[in-house]
Motif scaffolding. Sequence first.
Motif, PDB file in Angstrom:
ATOM      1  N   ARG A   1      -8.787  -4.479  -0.222  1.00 52.71           N
ATOM      2  CA  ARG A   1      -9.495  -3.435   0.523  1.00 52.71           C
ATOM      3  C   ARG A   1      -9.137  -3.565   2.002  1.00 52.71           C
TER       4      ARG A   1
ATOM      5  N   ALA B   1       0.829  -1.211   0.000  1.00 47.54           N
ATOM      6  CA  ALA B   1       0.000   0.000   0.000  1.00 47.54           C
ATOM      7  C   ALA B   1       0.861   1.259   0.000  1.00 47.54           C
TER       8      ALA B   1
ATOM      9  N   ARG C   1     -10.429  -1.631   5.535  1.00 46.06           N
ATOM     10  CA  ARG C   1     -11.396  -0.684   6.103  1.00 46.06           C
ATOM     11  C   ARG C   1     -11.331  -0.719   7.625  1.00 46.06           C
TER      12      ARG C   1
ATOM     13  N   THR D   1     -11.374   3.895   4.432  1.00 45.01           N
ATOM     14  CA  THR D   1     -11.162   2.783   3.510  1.00 45.01           C
ATOM     15  C   THR D   1     -10.000   3.068   2.585  1.00 45.01           C
ATOM     16  N   TYR D   2      -9.201   2.036   2.337  1.00 47.44           N
ATOM     17  CA  TYR D   2      -8.141   2.089   1.334  1.00 47.44           C
ATOM     18  C   TYR D   2      -8.387   0.951   0.350  1.00 47.44           C
ATOM     19  N   ASP D   3      -8.636   1.290  -0.925  1.00 42.54           N
ATOM     20  CA  ASP D   3      -8.827   0.313  -2.002  1.00 42.54           C
ATOM     21  C   ASP D   3      -7.635   0.370  -2.933  1.00 42.54           C
ATOM     22  N   HIS D   4      -7.178  -0.804  -3.360  1.00 42.48           N
ATOM     23  CA  HIS D   4      -6.053  -0.859  -4.287  1.00 42.48           C
ATOM     24  C   HIS D   4      -6.292  -1.959  -5.310  1.00 42.48           C
TER      25      HIS D   4
ATOM     26  N   GLY E   1      -3.468   3.999  -4.634  1.00 43.39           N
ATOM     27  CA  GLY E   1      -4.788   3.433  -4.402  1.00 43.39           C
ATOM     28  C   GLY E   1      -5.777   4.545  -4.151  1.00 43.39           C
ATOM     29  N   LYS E   2      -6.941   4.159  -3.707  1.00 43.84           N
ATOM     30  CA  LYS E   2      -8.003   5.121  -3.450  1.00 43.84           C
ATOM     31  C   LYS E   2      -8.294   5.137  -1.952  1.00 43.84           C
ATOM     32  N   ILE E   3      -8.222   6.295  -1.357  1.00 38.14           N
ATOM     33  CA  ILE E   3      -8.548   6.470   0.054  1.00 38.14           C
ATOM     34  C   ILE E   3      -9.898   7.180   0.135  1.00 38.14           C
TER      35      ILE E   3
END
Length: 129
Positions: free
Chosen positions: A68, A16, A70, A56-59, A21-23
């Motif tokens: 994911r 990560a 969370r 949340t952290y998505d990658h 990624g998307k936070i």
Amino acid sequence: MKTRLLLFLFLLFPAALRAEGKISGLVFGDFFWNAKNHSDTLENKSGFWIRRGHFTYDHSFNDDFSSRFRLEVNSPDLNKTSASMTPYLKEASLKWKPTHHAVQIGLIPTPAWLLLTEPHWGYRSVERT
């Protein structure tokens, strides 16, 4: 169980940090006013109360693999005197989606509510289940 979870997080965390990624996050809160209460300390008090928060952290590693992480924090009941929020891990998973099916491992949410009913119900004036 805790050892496996810590090992999973230890392996996921360096990936990560190096990758993009998307936070995202979501916070639920209320403004309140207690006109009457059985406790004299809470009567005629007002304030803002944060009930719950998701971070949340998505990658996506590629088209087939994603992960994911969370974290959720909950506050105690309004009548409690403690102001601390209790954090816990809500989701930590890896997803493999080679075709029209998906396989998830790790700590995952209950799929019945997310996949079958929630997208079709839309807005509801009552709390979700």
